[in-house]
Design a protein around this motif. Structure first.
Motif, PDB file in Angstrom:
ATOM      1  N   ASP A   1      -5.304   4.770  -3.521  1.00 16.23           N
ATOM      2  CA  ASP A   1      -5.461   3.980  -2.289  1.00 16.23           C
ATOM      3  C   ASP A   1      -5.892   2.542  -2.527  1.00 16.23           C
ATOM      4  O   ASP A   1      -6.608   1.951  -1.720  1.00 16.23           O
ATOM      5  CB  ASP A   1      -6.439   4.669  -1.327  1.00 16.23           C
TER       6      ASP A   1
ATOM      7  N   HIS B   1      -1.692   5.172   3.866  1.00 17.26           N
ATOM      8  CA  HIS B   1      -2.983   4.558   3.543  1.00 17.26           C
ATOM      9  C   HIS B   1      -3.752   4.311   4.842  1.00 17.26           C
ATOM     10  O   HIS B   1      -3.160   3.924   5.861  1.00 17.26           O
ATOM     11  CB  HIS B   1      -2.748   3.237   2.818  1.00 17.26           C
TER      12      HIS B   1
ATOM     13  N   ALA C   1      -2.813   1.057   6.366  1.00 23.54           N
ATOM     14  CA  ALA C   1      -1.388   0.721   6.361  1.00 23.54           C
ATOM     15  C   ALA C   1      -0.945   0.008   7.636  1.00 23.54           C
ATOM     16  O   ALA C   1       0.039  -0.732   7.623  1.00 23.54           O
ATOM     17  CB  ALA C   1      -0.556   1.980   6.156  1.00 23.54           C
ATOM     18  N   GLU C   2      -1.663   0.211   8.731  1.00 21.44           N
ATOM     19  CA  GLU C   2      -1.289  -0.419   9.997  1.00 21.44           C
ATOM     20  C   GLU C   2      -2.066  -1.698  10.266  1.00 21.44           C
ATOM     21  O   GLU C   2      -1.971  -2.267  11.357  1.00 21.44           O
ATOM     22  CB  GLU C   2      -1.512   0.571  11.148  1.00 21.44           C
TER      23      GLU C   2
ATOM     24  N   GLN D   1       9.705  -4.756  -3.859  1.00 22.28           N
ATOM     25  CA  GLN D   1       9.547  -3.468  -3.187  1.00 22.28           C
ATOM     26  C   GLN D   1      10.758  -2.564  -3.397  1.00 22.28           C
ATOM     27  O   GLN D   1      10.618  -1.400  -3.752  1.00 22.28           O
ATOM     28  CB  GLN D   1       9.314  -3.683  -1.698  1.00 22.28           C
TER      29      GLN D   1
ATOM     30  N   LEU E   1       5.909   3.576  -0.540  1.00 18.45           N
ATOM     31  CA  LEU E   1       5.174   2.326  -0.407  1.00 18.45           C
ATOM     32  C   LEU E   1       5.544   1.614   0.884  1.00 18.45           C
ATOM     33  O   LEU E   1       6.651   1.786   1.404  1.00 18.45           O
ATOM     34  CB  LEU E   1       5.476   1.397  -1.590  1.00 18.45           C
ATOM     35  N   CYS E   2       4.616   0.825   1.381  1.00 19.33           N
ATOM     36  CA  CYS E   2       4.895   0.024   2.564  1.00 19.33           C
ATOM     37  C   CYS E   2       4.265  -1.355   2.398  1.00 19.33           C
ATOM     38  O   CYS E   2       3.279  -1.521   1.676  1.00 19.33           O
ATOM     39  CB  CYS E   2       4.365   0.703   3.832  1.00 19.33           C
TER      40      CYS E   2
ATOM     41  N   LEU F   1       2.315  -4.291   4.246  1.00 15.58           N
ATOM     42  CA  LEU F   1       1.499  -4.486   5.438  1.00 15.58           C
ATOM     43  C   LEU F   1       2.049  -5.628   6.290  1.00 15.58           C
ATOM     44  O   LEU F   1       2.600  -6.597   5.769  1.00 15.58           O
ATOM     45  CB  LEU F   1       0.045  -4.779   5.051  1.00 15.58           C
TER      46      LEU F   1
ATOM     47  N   LEU G   1      -4.944  -1.504  -2.804  1.00 15.94           N
ATOM     48  CA  LEU G   1      -3.978  -2.463  -2.291  1.00 15.94           C
ATOM     49  C   LEU G   1      -3.680  -3.484  -3.383  1.00 15.94           C
ATOM     50  O   LEU G   1      -4.513  -3.738  -4.252  1.00 15.94           O
ATOM     51  CB  LEU G   1      -4.530  -3.204  -1.063  1.00 15.94           C
TER      52      LEU G   1
ATOM     53  N   ALA H   1       0.854  -1.190   0.000  1.00 13.66           N
ATOM     54  CA  ALA H   1       0.000   0.000   0.000  1.00 13.66           C
ATOM     55  C   ALA H   1       0.885   1.233   0.000  1.00 13.66           C
ATOM     56  O   ALA H   1       2.098   1.142   0.225  1.00 13.66           O
ATOM     57  CB  ALA H   1      -0.906   0.016   1.227  1.00 13.66           C
ATOM     58  N   ARG H   2       0.277   2.379  -0.252  1.00  9.97           N
ATOM     59  CA  ARG H   2       1.049   3.611  -0.129  1.00  9.97           C
ATOM     60  C   ARG H   2       1.212   3.938   1.345  1.00  9.97           C
ATOM     61  O   ARG H   2       0.369   3.597   2.182  1.00  9.97           O
ATOM     62  CB  ARG H   2       0.366   4.777  -0.850  1.00  9.97           C
ATOM     63  N   LYS H   3       2.306   4.568   1.695  1.00 14.88           N
ATOM     64  CA  LYS H   3       2.479   5.025   3.072  1.00 14.88           C
ATOM     65  C   LYS H   3       1.438   6.096   3.379  1.00 14.88           C
ATOM     66  O   LYS H   3       1.186   6.974   2.564  1.00 14.88           O
ATOM     67  CB  LYS H   3       3.886   5.575   3.281  1.00 14.88           C
TER      68      LYS H   3
END
Length: 301
Positions: free
Chosen positions: A238, A179, A182-183, A248, A257-258, A260, A240, A175-177
């Motif tokens: 937004d 989002h 994101a957590e 990555q 990007l991050c 999850l 996923l 996901a984008r940082k």
């Protein structure tokens, strides 16, 4: 059938199929329409069957015409490959190789693989087709690809192909940082997310669906085989998506990007596939050797 078709007859029939008409084929071949029609009649007489039916709606292949066209295409491709390999052996040319793979290889091992291949075969031609394995198989079976790389799960007909294990790699949800999700740490938290996933009916992504490894989704995933389109939706809308963890860093978008913190996805098994009936050319074998070496030394996790 007393005689086999002539090569020129096969080429004319192939061009008629490509052009969709006698007139178009005659123009492409630089022949007259009567000459093309005569060649088709001679081919039908040799095979003792009708291959083409002409009507008000244009030209259509008969059932035997469709069956013959598939085998004919393979025969012509094999003749070209045979001639190309002879030129390679005689060192008059270093030939051409065509390979197919997904975006994972494109952003990981391919740059180094291409450099190593060009260093050994500077005069060779390398054609690369990018896509999911389900999209590459027709080209592989028709002889337009020497080999293809992808995830080939159980239940898909691959008996006509050699399937050689290449490497395993882990997958994750990206996901984008920033989002809103994101957590998230569980699949249940992602039920109402918007997803973009590759368009495929086999392999890793199909196994996720069949084995119900993803949660029931409130929205039908958007399907695309374009890495650029999918990445753009993740960054700007937004969405996923699910990608190999090895992808990555090569994107160069670590700050945007991050991944999850959900580790429930299985590893993917990548294989290289090539025809059982058609031996790889000298140059294709060397390219495959280099691919094996690069995949063995790459850090996939």
């Amino acid at each position: 059938m007393r005689y086999l078709p002539k090569l020129q007859q096969l080429k004319v029939f192939q061009q008629v199929i490509r052009s969709g008409s006698i007139r178009g084929a005659a123009r492409a071949l630089g022949q007259s329409q009567p000459a093309v029609s005569r060649t088709l009649r001679e081919l039908e007489q040799t095979l003792e069957t009708r291959l083409i039916v002409r009507g008000n709606q244009g030209m259509t292949l008969t059932e035997t015409g469709r069956a013959f066209s598939q085998r004919m295409q393979f025969i012509l491709e094999e003749l070209e490959r045979a001639a190309d390999e002879i030129r390679q052996i005689d060192q008059l040319s270093q030939g051409a190789v065509a390979m197919g793979f997904s975006s994972l290889l494109a952003v990981t091992v391919f740059p180094a693989l291409n450099d190593a291949f060009k260093a050994q075969f500077p005069q060779s031609t390398l054609l690369v087709k990018e896509g999911q394995l389900s999209m590459l198989l027709p080209a592989l079976r028709e002889g337009r690809l020497d080999f293809a790389v992808g995830t080939a799960g159980p239940g898909f007909p691959l008996d006509d192909l050699v399937r050689e294990p290449l490497f395993n790699t882990s997958f994750g949800i990206i996901a984008r940082k920033g989002h809103p999700l994101a957590e998230a740490t569980t699949f249940d938290a992602l039920q109402h997310a918007r997803w973009v996933l590759p368009e495929t009916d086999m392999g890793y992504y199909q196994q996720l669906a069949v084995n119900e490894l993803l949660p029931p989704l409130a929205q039908t995933p958007l399907r695309t085989d374009s890495m650029i389109s999918g990445l753009s939706l993740v960054l700007k809308s937004d969405y996923l998506t699910i990608v190999a963890r090895a992808m990555q860093a090569p994107f160069g978008l670590q700050d945007q990007l991050c991944m999850l913190n959900i580790d429930s996805l299985p590893q993917a098994e990548y294989h290289v596939l090539y025809s059982q009936k058609s031996p790889l050319t000298f140059t294709a074998r060397r390219l495959l050797d280099l691919l094996r070496q690069n995949c063995q030394t790459y850090h996939w996790h």
